[in-house]
Design a protein around this motif. Structure first.
Motif, PDB file in Angstrom:
ATOM      1  N   SER A  30      -8.499   0.600   1.819  1.00  0.00           N
ATOM      2  CA  SER A  30      -9.673   0.040   2.469  1.00  0.00           C
ATOM      3  C   SER A  30      -9.255  -0.743   3.711  1.00  0.00           C
ATOM      4  N   ALA A  31     -10.097  -0.718   4.715  1.00  0.00           N
ATOM      5  CA  ALA A  31      -9.858  -1.501   5.926  1.00  0.00           C
ATOM      6  C   ALA A  31     -10.371  -2.937   5.772  1.00  0.00           C
ATOM      7  N   ILE A  32     -11.050  -3.232   4.676  1.00  0.00           N
ATOM      8  CA  ILE A  32     -11.582  -4.579   4.443  1.00  0.00           C
ATOM      9  C   ILE A  32     -10.419  -5.505   4.120  1.00  0.00           C
ATOM     10  N   PHE A  37     -12.201  -9.749  -1.406  1.00  0.00           N
ATOM     11  CA  PHE A  37     -12.491  -8.345  -1.737  1.00  0.00           C
ATOM     12  C   PHE A  37     -11.290  -7.746  -2.463  1.00  0.00           C
ATOM     13  N   PHE A  38     -11.504  -7.297  -3.673  1.00  0.00           N
ATOM     14  CA  PHE A  38     -10.425  -6.728  -4.472  1.00  0.00           C
ATOM     15  C   PHE A  38     -10.496  -5.212  -4.548  1.00  0.00           C
ATOM     16  N   GLY A  39     -11.631  -4.632  -4.165  1.00  0.00           N
ATOM     17  CA  GLY A  39     -11.762  -3.186  -4.171  1.00  0.00           C
ATOM     18  C   GLY A  39     -13.160  -2.765  -4.567  1.00  0.00           C
ATOM     19  N   SER A  52     -11.492   2.388  -3.677  1.00  0.00           N
ATOM     20  CA  SER A  52     -11.069   1.851  -2.385  1.00  0.00           C
ATOM     21  C   SER A  52     -10.447   0.482  -2.611  1.00  0.00           C
ATOM     22  N   MET A  53      -9.160   0.367  -2.248  1.00  0.00           N
ATOM     23  CA  MET A  53      -8.420  -0.870  -2.504  1.00  0.00           C
ATOM     24  C   MET A  53      -7.831  -1.407  -1.208  1.00  0.00           C
ATOM     25  N   PRO A  54      -7.874  -2.743  -1.003  1.00  0.00           N
ATOM     26  CA  PRO A  54      -7.291  -3.325   0.212  1.00  0.00           C
ATOM     27  C   PRO A  54      -5.764  -3.224   0.199  1.00  0.00           C
ATOM     28  N   VAL A  55      -5.191  -3.130   1.373  1.00  0.00           N
ATOM     29  CA  VAL A  55      -3.731  -3.081   1.501  1.00  0.00           C
ATOM     30  C   VAL A  55      -3.174  -4.500   1.533  1.00  0.00           C
ATOM     31  N   GLY A  56      -1.879  -4.621   1.317  1.00  0.00           N
ATOM     32  CA  GLY A  56      -1.215  -5.915   1.441  1.00  0.00           C
ATOM     33  C   GLY A  56      -1.294  -6.797   0.215  1.00  0.00           C
ATOM     34  N   ARG A  57      -1.763  -6.292  -0.890  1.00  0.00           N
ATOM     35  CA  ARG A  57      -1.827  -7.087  -2.117  1.00  0.00           C
ATOM     36  C   ARG A  57      -0.600  -6.791  -2.970  1.00  0.00           C
TER      37      ARG A  57
END
Length: 90
Positions: A30-32, A37-39, A52-57
């Motif tokens: 995800s771009a969010i 926001f966790f997905g 859809s999952m955010p990057v950098g976690r």
């Protein structure tokens, strides 16, 4: 996936790639970037599903959020989401 097939999978112990494959869910980035926001689990009109999952976690955070979203979105048996987290449907 049938209930019989689901009972053979343990939501907390089955490797995430195996869970995604079993439920035919595609994992996308995800771009969010909002920290809250966790997905999101999305079912498209054609019936296909994406997670859809955010990057950098961290791997732990990403894996845990994915399992919570799968449980809620697919109606799977799972422990309740711990406070202060919340899973909502839109």
């Amino acid at each position: 996936m049938s209930v019989a097939q689901e009972s053979r999978l343990n939501l907390l112990d089955t490797p995430l790639p195996q869970l995604l494959a079993a439920f035919d869910v595609e994992l996308v980035e995800s771009a969010i970037s909002d920290r809250g926001f966790f997905g999101a689990l999305v079912e498209r009109r054609d019936g296909s599903r994406i997670l859809s999952m955010p990057v950098g976690r961290s791997e732990f955070e990403r894996d845990t959020a994915a399992r919570m979203l799968l449980a809620e979105g697919l109606g799977l048996s799972a422990p309740p989401v711990p406070a202060p987290l919340e899973v909502s449907r839109a």
